[in-house]
Motif scaffolding. Sequence first.
Motif, PDB file in Angstrom:
ATOM      1  N   TYR A   1       3.989   2.087 -26.370  1.00 30.35           N
ATOM      2  CA  TYR A   1       3.720   2.252 -24.945  1.00 30.35           C
ATOM      3  C   TYR A   1       2.770   1.144 -24.522  1.00 30.35           C
ATOM      4  CZ  TYR A   1       1.698   3.916 -20.590  1.00 30.35           C
ATOM      5  OH  TYR A   1       1.254   3.995 -19.282  1.00 30.35           O
ATOM      6  N   GLU A   2       3.154   0.398 -23.484  1.00 26.83           N
ATOM      7  CA  GLU A   2       2.313  -0.686 -22.978  1.00 26.83           C
ATOM      8  C   GLU A   2       1.705  -0.272 -21.641  1.00 26.83           C
ATOM      9  OE1 GLU A   2       2.601  -5.060 -20.892  1.00 26.83           O
ATOM     10  OE2 GLU A   2       4.334  -4.309 -21.994  1.00 26.83           O
ATOM     11  N   LEU A   3       0.382  -0.335 -21.556  1.00 25.50           N
ATOM     12  CA  LEU A   3      -0.340  -0.066 -20.317  1.00 25.50           C
ATOM     13  C   LEU A   3      -0.877  -1.397 -19.801  1.00 25.50           C
ATOM     14  CD1 LEU A   3      -1.550   1.968 -18.305  1.00 25.50           C
ATOM     15  CD2 LEU A   3      -3.534   2.141 -19.817  1.00 25.50           C
ATOM     16  N   GLY A   4      -0.298  -1.894 -18.719  1.00 26.99           N
ATOM     17  CA  GLY A   4      -0.713  -3.177 -18.174  1.00 26.99           C
ATOM     18  C   GLY A   4      -2.103  -3.113 -17.574  1.00 26.99           C
ATOM     19  N   HIS A   5      -2.891  -4.150 -17.798  1.00 23.30           N
ATOM     20  CA  HIS A   5      -4.229  -4.231 -17.221  1.00 23.30           C
ATOM     21  C   HIS A   5      -4.273  -5.235 -16.062  1.00 23.30           C
ATOM     22  CE1 HIS A   5      -8.564  -4.536 -16.841  1.00 23.30           C
ATOM     23  NE2 HIS A   5      -8.470  -5.847 -16.994  1.00 23.30           N
ATOM     24  N   SER A   6      -3.618  -6.381 -16.216  1.00 22.52           N
ATOM     25  CA  SER A   6      -3.679  -7.445 -15.216  1.00 22.52           C
ATOM     26  C   SER A   6      -2.700  -7.197 -14.080  1.00 22.52           C
ATOM     27  CB  SER A   6      -3.355  -8.798 -15.862  1.00 22.52           C
ATOM     28  OG  SER A   6      -4.229  -9.075 -16.922  1.00 22.52           O
ATOM     29  N   TYR A   7      -3.114  -7.548 -12.854  1.00 24.28           N
ATOM     30  CA  TYR A   7      -2.179  -7.584 -11.734  1.00 24.28           C
ATOM     31  C   TYR A   7      -1.262  -8.803 -11.885  1.00 24.28           C
ATOM     32  CZ  TYR A   7      -5.169  -4.243  -9.244  1.00 24.28           C
ATOM     33  OH  TYR A   7      -5.890  -3.147  -8.867  1.00 24.28           O
ATOM     34  N   LEU A   8      -0.064  -8.701 -11.299  1.00 22.05           N
ATOM     35  CA  LEU A   8       0.810  -9.875 -11.272  1.00 22.05           C
ATOM     36  C   LEU A   8       0.216 -10.962 -10.391  1.00 22.05           C
ATOM     37  CD1 LEU A   8       2.676  -7.760 -12.607  1.00 22.05           C
ATOM     38  CD2 LEU A   8       4.574  -8.806 -11.354  1.00 22.05           C
ATOM     39  N   SER A   9      -0.521 -10.563  -9.358  1.00 22.98           N
ATOM     40  CA  SER A   9      -1.327 -11.498  -8.561  1.00 22.98           C
ATOM     41  C   SER A   9      -2.337 -10.691  -7.754  1.00 22.98           C
ATOM     42  CB  SER A   9      -0.463 -12.332  -7.616  1.00 22.98           C
ATOM     43  OG  SER A   9      -1.279 -13.158  -6.797  1.00 22.98           O
ATOM     44  N   ARG A  10      -3.577 -11.187  -7.713  1.00 25.15           N
ATOM     45  CA  ARG A  10      -4.600 -10.563  -6.884  1.00 25.15           C
ATOM     46  C   ARG A  10      -4.642 -11.175  -5.486  1.00 25.15           C
ATOM     47  NH1 ARG A  10      -8.663  -7.397  -8.695  1.00 25.15           N
ATOM     48  NH2 ARG A  10      -8.753  -6.914 -10.929  1.00 25.15           N
ATOM     49  N   GLU A  11      -4.119 -12.394  -5.338  1.00 24.70           N
ATOM     50  CA  GLU A  11      -4.337 -13.177  -4.118  1.00 24.70           C
ATOM     51  C   GLU A  11      -3.093 -13.387  -3.277  1.00 24.70           C
ATOM     52  OE1 GLU A  11      -6.602 -16.768  -4.931  1.00 24.70           O
ATOM     53  OE2 GLU A  11      -7.121 -15.964  -6.896  1.00 24.70           O
ATOM     54  N   SER A  12      -1.909 -13.187  -3.844  1.00 23.64           N
ATOM     55  CA  SER A  12      -0.676 -13.518  -3.119  1.00 23.64           C
ATOM     56  C   SER A  12       0.310 -12.364  -3.154  1.00 23.64           C
ATOM     57  CB  SER A  12      -0.009 -14.753  -3.737  1.00 23.64           C
ATOM     58  OG  SER A  12      -0.882 -15.849  -3.776  1.00 23.64           O
ATOM     59  N   ASP A  13       1.020 -12.199  -2.050  1.00 26.44           N
ATOM     60  CA  ASP A  13       2.161 -11.291  -2.023  1.00 26.44           C
ATOM     61  C   ASP A  13       3.424 -12.067  -2.380  1.00 26.44           C
ATOM     62  OD1 ASP A  13       0.534  -9.242  -1.251  1.00 26.44           O
ATOM     63  OD2 ASP A  13       1.088  -9.315   0.869  1.00 26.44           O
ATOM     64  N   GLY A  14       4.476 -11.311  -2.678  1.00 28.22           N
ATOM     65  CA  GLY A  14       5.790 -11.924  -2.820  1.00 28.22           C
ATOM     66  C   GLY A  14       6.408 -12.080  -1.443  1.00 28.22           C
ATOM     67  N   VAL A  15       6.579 -13.336  -1.000  1.00 24.67           N
ATOM     68  CA  VAL A  15       6.996 -13.625   0.374  1.00 24.67           C
ATOM     69  C   VAL A  15       8.430 -14.147   0.379  1.00 24.67           C
ATOM     70  CG1 VAL A  15       6.516 -15.000   2.417  1.00 24.67           C
ATOM     71  CG2 VAL A  15       4.629 -14.126   1.046  1.00 24.67           C
ATOM     72  N   PHE A  16       9.216 -13.617   1.286  1.00 23.49           N
ATOM     73  CA  PHE A  16      10.602 -14.045   1.428  1.00 23.49           C
ATOM     74  C   PHE A  16      10.732 -15.050   2.569  1.00 23.49           C
ATOM     75  CE2 PHE A  16      10.749 -10.149  -0.888  1.00 23.49           C
ATOM     76  CZ  PHE A  16      11.814 -10.297  -1.763  1.00 23.49           C
ATOM     77  N   SER A  17      11.925 -15.530   2.790  1.00 21.68           N
ATOM     78  CA  SER A  17      12.209 -16.481   3.851  1.00 21.68           C
ATOM     79  C   SER A  17      11.689 -15.971   5.194  1.00 21.68           C
ATOM     80  CB  SER A  17      13.724 -16.709   3.944  1.00 21.68           C
ATOM     81  OG  SER A  17      14.066 -17.352   5.150  1.00 21.68           O
TER      82      SER A  17
END
Length: 268
Positions: free
Chosen positions: A207-223
Motif C-alpha cells: 500500500y502506497e500513501l503519497g506524501h507529495s502533491y503533484l504541484s503546490r503552485e499550478s493547476d492543470g490548465v486546458f486550452s
Amino acid sequence: MKTRISSVLILTFIFCSTAFAQVLVGPVAGANFSWTSFSDKDLKDEYNVSPVFGYHVGGHLAFKVRKRFFLHTSLIYSTKGKNLKSEAGDLSLKLRYKYIEMPIVYTAYFKGHIGEKEFKYSLGVGPNISYWLGGKGTFENADTHEFHNGPSGVIPVDIVFGKDPGSATENEMVIQRPNRVQFGLNFTAGFLFEPVRYREVVLTLRYELGHSYLSRESDGVFSPTFPSFSESQKIRNQGFRISLAYLIDLKVEERKRGKSTIDRKRPK
C-alpha cells in the motif's frame, strides 16, 4: 534538493550492498490499483474519484541486514492514474500517469508451514521515491461538446510540463510548475518461496500513501477554448500494488570459491 537526496540514496544502496553477507537481484513486475486524493474538502464533495489499473516492471535488489531483516529496493517503470467525474455528471477526466520509482522497504521475515513445507512471510515499511515522467488521458465537459470539431465531445489530452498555460493547445493539459520528484510511504506484506537453492520467489502486496502533491503552485490548465475547468494539482497518489520478483543470490559463487580453497588446503 530532492533530486540530490534521491541520487544519494540510490548510490548508497548500490555501493553498500556489496558489504552484506547475502545479496539478491532479479526482475520484478506486477499490477497497480491507484487513485488520487484531494487536499481540499470542497473538491472532495464536488468530484468523484475512482481507481484505475496499471502495471510496473523493473529490477529488484535485496540484501540481508540482520538475521531475519532485509532491505528491499527496486528501480521500476510504473503507471498510475485516476478517473474523475463531477457530481453533476457534466465532466469526465481520465488520466494515466507515468513514473520512474524507487521503493525502499525495511522488511522482517517470519517462518510459516503448510504441512511439511516451509515458507516465509514478511512485513515491511519504508519510503517511496518517484519521478513523474508525464501522462495522457481524455477530457470531456460541456465546452468540449460545444467547441470540439471531432465526431464526439471526448478529446485526448497529453500532460505537458513547464509551458505557458495561455499557449495550451486543445490536446494539452499544462502544469507550469509540477512537483516531479515525489515522496510517499510504503507498507508491505509478502511471502517468500525457495523453488531451488539460492533462488527466491517473492510475492509482495504494497500500500502506497503519497506524501507529495503533484504541484503546490499550478493547476492543470486546458486550452483557453475550455475556460470553465482547471484541475487542482494539490492531490496525492495512493494505491495498492502486487509484485512478483524472481531473485538470484549473487554471493553464492563467493561462498563456493571459499569452500573450494579450504578443501584444497586441508591436509590429508
